[in-house]
Design an enzyme around this catalytic site. Structure first.
Site, short mmCIF file in Angstrom:
data_model
loop_
_atom_site.label_atom_id
_atom_site.label_comp_id
_atom_site.label_asym_id
_atom_site.label_seq_id
_atom_site.Cartn_x
_atom_site.Cartn_y
_atom_site.Cartn_z
N GLU A 281 21.10 -5.85 14.34
CA GLU A 281 21.33 -4.46 14.14
C GLU A 281 19.95 -3.64 14.76
O GLU A 281 19.04 -3.80 13.60
CB GLU A 281 21.68 -3.95 12.72
N LYS B 268 14.80 -12.08 3.17
CA LYS B 268 12.92 -11.53 3.42
C LYS B 268 13.83 -10.21 3.60
O LYS B 268 13.81 -9.37 4.57
CB LYS B 268 12.68 -12.06 4.32
N GLU C 267 12.25 4.80 21.25
CA GLU C 267 12.74 4.87 19.77
C GLU C 267 11.14 5.83 19.36
O GLU C 267 10.02 5.31 19.07
CB GLU C 267 12.84 3.79 19.46
N ILE D 255 0.83 -0.84 0.35
CA ILE D 255 -0.38 -0.10 0.24
C ILE D 255 0.47 1.62 -0.08
O ILE D 255 1.54 1.07 1.56
CB ILE D 255 -0.65 0.32 1.26
N CYS E 297 17.94 4.96 11.45
CA CYS E 297 18.29 4.03 12.78
C CYS E 297 18.83 4.73 13.69
O CYS E 297 18.65 5.23 15.41
CB CYS E 297 18.55 2.98 12.56
P1 NAD Z 1 10.70 -5.39 13.16
O1 NAD Z 1 11.48 -5.80 14.08
O2 NAD Z 1 8.79 -5.26 12.71
O3 NAD Z 1 11.00 -5.28 11.55
C1 NAD Z 1 11.96 -6.13 10.89
C2 NAD Z 1 11.58 -7.64 10.20
O4 NAD Z 1 11.96 -8.75 11.18
C3 NAD Z 1 10.88 -7.09 9.28
O5 NAD Z 1 11.43 -7.94 7.84
C4 NAD Z 1 9.54 -8.20 9.35
O6 NAD Z 1 8.29 -9.06 8.61
C5 NAD Z 1 10.33 -9.47 10.23
N1 NAD Z 1 9.55 -9.73 11.90
C6 NAD Z 1 8.76 -9.37 12.32
N2 NAD Z 1 8.59 -10.44 13.35
C7 NAD Z 1 9.49 -11.05 13.36
C8 NAD Z 1 9.10 -12.84 13.93
N3 NAD Z 1 8.71 -13.04 15.35
N4 NAD Z 1 10.51 -13.43 13.28
C9 NAD Z 1 11.29 -13.45 12.53
N5 NAD Z 1 11.16 -12.06 11.63
C10 NAD Z 1 9.81 -11.32 11.94
O7 NAD Z 1 11.81 -4.16 12.40
P2 NAD Z 1 11.21 -2.40 11.43
O8 NAD Z 1 9.64 -0.88 11.46
O9 NAD Z 1 11.30 -3.52 10.20
O10 NAD Z 1 12.63 -1.77 11.34
C11 NAD Z 1 12.32 -0.71 11.97
C12 NAD Z 1 13.49 -1.02 13.44
O11 NAD Z 1 14.74 -1.17 13.07
C13 NAD Z 1 13.42 0.50 14.24
O12 NAD Z 1 13.85 0.12 14.90
C14 NAD Z 1 14.98 0.80 13.57
O13 NAD Z 1 16.41 2.03 14.38
C15 NAD Z 1 15.37 -0.58 13.18
N6 NAD Z 1 16.73 -0.01 11.98
C16 NAD Z 1 17.81 -0.08 12.27
C17 NAD Z 1 19.48 -0.48 11.95
C18 NAD Z 1 20.85 -0.97 12.44
O14 NAD Z 1 21.69 -0.92 11.29
N7 NAD Z 1 21.12 -0.51 13.60
C19 NAD Z 1 18.98 0.33 10.07
C20 NAD Z 1 17.41 0.06 9.65
C21 NAD Z 1 16.55 0.71 10.97
#
Ligand code: NAD
Length: 460
Positions: free
Chosen positions: A229, A156, A361, A5, A263
């Site tokens: 990360e 993924k 955050e 979306i 992040c």
């Molecule tokens: P998220 O944790 O919601 O999801 C991340 C990934 O995990 C997605 O692909 C999601 O489908 C998958 N996922 C969710 N639940 C899962 C489970 N139970 N088992 C396996 N996979 C699962 O995070 P988001 O909203 O996609 O990203 C934002 C977050 O990422 C923020 O906290 C941001 O700070 C962090 N981030 C960190 C860095 C870094 O380099 N440190 C870089 C980018 C983003």
């Protein structure tokens, strides 16, 4: 099926089929078989594929950028900027990977009778569960060195950046990476969980702290190595000798670039009390200049929120709580009055240190600011968080800033800059911001494991 979306318009762009858990297991089996050949492929051939990928990315920059803008709302100039900056990472990995691969001879047979050598072997099939906010960077930080070092990758992408993930997969295959060596598994948490069930060589995860904790608890008992990360609550300290205009402009960019969904976005600002009032005026003025609007418009700096209604709900909760606890809203404070999922850039002064906006955050265009009386108080408050991704100090005095940064428990320290990542430097979080490292030569070694070889000549 997952719905893709557009967060700017709520338009359904497409629906994509998620693989079932049996299909994920089958993908793993194919990757495992293909990896044996891939690791035996000469490095020069693997590198040539990645170099061709770089050329294809360059050719497709505009389309890649637009794909990301449409599915996650990143303003087009920033989306294209990310695609272009991927080139710097590819060049770094191409320049530095080969040196990490060779055997290290520590002792030869004529020195001690038994030769001792370290061999660097790939991990096998690497799982890569990724976030949506910088799909080129956070994906590429993992899959590029993983592939160059001879691993297969099951990638993924986030469900909010699925089309971008598929596009990257097509380009990697066109560049010559075998289809089973790099496979894209689109989907949400259930696909991630199915991936975690496989006997992976390692899992490289980028995402939120709570999901990272789930990944760690799923993999640790099975002794599968993982790197996490995670998020941050990155502080900046503006000392009493700053250049106000420069600091204010940097803070506006650091807090609101990518609509605050970085992040390492600036998430908390501490200002020496002698410059507090002046900074607040300059910061509000600098932020007012940022254009909020259609992410496909090149003038737009602040776009819609990728997580749509859920993001707006979380941001409003932080803003309301800060207000109740005495924070002063200097700018914004509510969703923007236009269709789509937009939140106004919001600045809250006197944000209590214990409030959500200074502890959790935010991951959106809101920021808390508070005064501090001296460097010692700044250090104490900067460290008062569960996270440890980056921290920044603005001052005219480098030695003073380095002393402060030495005391701050974060993986990255910035002096007179913020919200910056370099392929040459390790990207690593401490405490709640993660475990492990990508980028730099550390982020190449991370995809290799050592084998100790003791080699005694026959008949010795
Ligand atoms: P998220 O944790 O919601 O999801 C991340 C990934 O995990 C997605 O692909 C999601 O489908 C998958 N996922 C969710 N639940 C899962 C489970 N139970 N088992 C396996 N996979 C699962 O995070 P988001 O909203 O996609 O990203 C934002 C977050 O990422 C923020 O906290 C941001 O700070 C962090 N981030 C960190 C860095 C870094 O380099 N440190 C870089 C980018 C983003």
């Amino acid at each position: 099926m997952i719905d893709v979306i557009n967060p700017a318009t709520d338009e359904l762009i497409t629906q994509l089929a998620e693989p079932e858990s049996g299909q994920v297991a089958a993908a793993f089996a194919r990757a495992q078989a293909a990896q044996r050949q891939w690791r035996a492929t000469p490095y020069a051939e693997r590198a040539a594929c990645v170099a061709r990928f770089a050329e294809l990315v360059e050719k497709h920059t505009a389309d890649l950028g637009l794909t990301t803008t449409r599915e996650m709302g990143k303003p087009i100039s920033q989306a294209e900027g990310e695609v272009r900056a991927l080139q710097g990472r590819i060049s770094f990995f191409l320049e530095h990977t080969e040196a990490e691969l060779g055997d290290e001879q520590l002792l030869s047979a004529d020195q001690g009778g038994t030769a001792e050598r370290i061999r660097h072997e790939p991990l096998g099939v690497v799982g890569n569960i990724s976030a949506w906010n910088y799909p080129y960077f956070v994906g590429g930080n993992v899959f590029l060195p993983a592939l160059l070092t001879g691993n297969a990758v099951l990638y993924k992408p986030s469900e909010l950046a699925s089309m971008t993930g598929q596009y990257l997969g097509r380009l990697l295959h066109e560049a010559g990476i075998p289809k089973d060596v790099f496979q894209v598994l689109v989907g949400g948490p259930s696909v991630g969980q199915a991936l975690l069930e496989q006997p992976l060589g390692a899992m490289f995860f980028t995402g939120s702290n709570p999901t990272g904790a789930k990944i760690a608890s799923a993999l640790a008992p099975r002794m599968i190595r993982f790197a996490l990360e995670l998020g941050g609550k990155d502080p900046v300290y503006l000392a009493d000798d700053i250049d106000l205009e420069h600091a204010a402009e940097n803070m506006a960019e650091g807090a609101f670039y990518n609509t605050g969904q970085s992040c390492c976005a600036v998430e908390r600002i501490y200002v020496h009390q002698s410059r507090y009032a002046g900074f607040l005026d300059a910061f509000v003025a600098a932020t007012r200049k940022l254009e909020l609007g259609d992410p496909e418009d090149r003038e737009t700096f602040i776009g819609p929120l990728a997580r749509r209604a859920a993001a707006i709900r979380d941001l409003q909760e932080q803003v309301d709580e800060a207000k109740q606890r005495g924070g002063r809203i200097l700018l914004g404070g509510e969703r923007a009055s236009r269709s789509g999922h937009y939140y106004q850039p919001t600045i809250i002064a006197d944000a209590p240190q214990g409030s959500l906006i200074m502890q959790a955050e935010s991951f959106g265009p809101i920021i808390g600011v508070r005064p501090v009386k001296d460097d010692a108080e700044a250090v104490r408050l900067m460290n008062d968080t569960k996270y440890g991704l980056t921290a920044s100090v603005y001052s005219r005095d480098e030695a003073r800033a380095l002393k402060i940064l030495e005391e701050v428990d974060a993986g990255t320290g910035y002096f007179n800059c913020c919200d910056r990542v370099s392929p040459r430097l390790p990207w690593t979080g401490r405490r709640g911001s993660g475990i492990g490292c990508t980028l730099s030569t550390y982020g190449i070694e991370a995809f290799l494991r050592p084998k100790a070889l003791h080699l005694r000549p026959a008949g010795w």
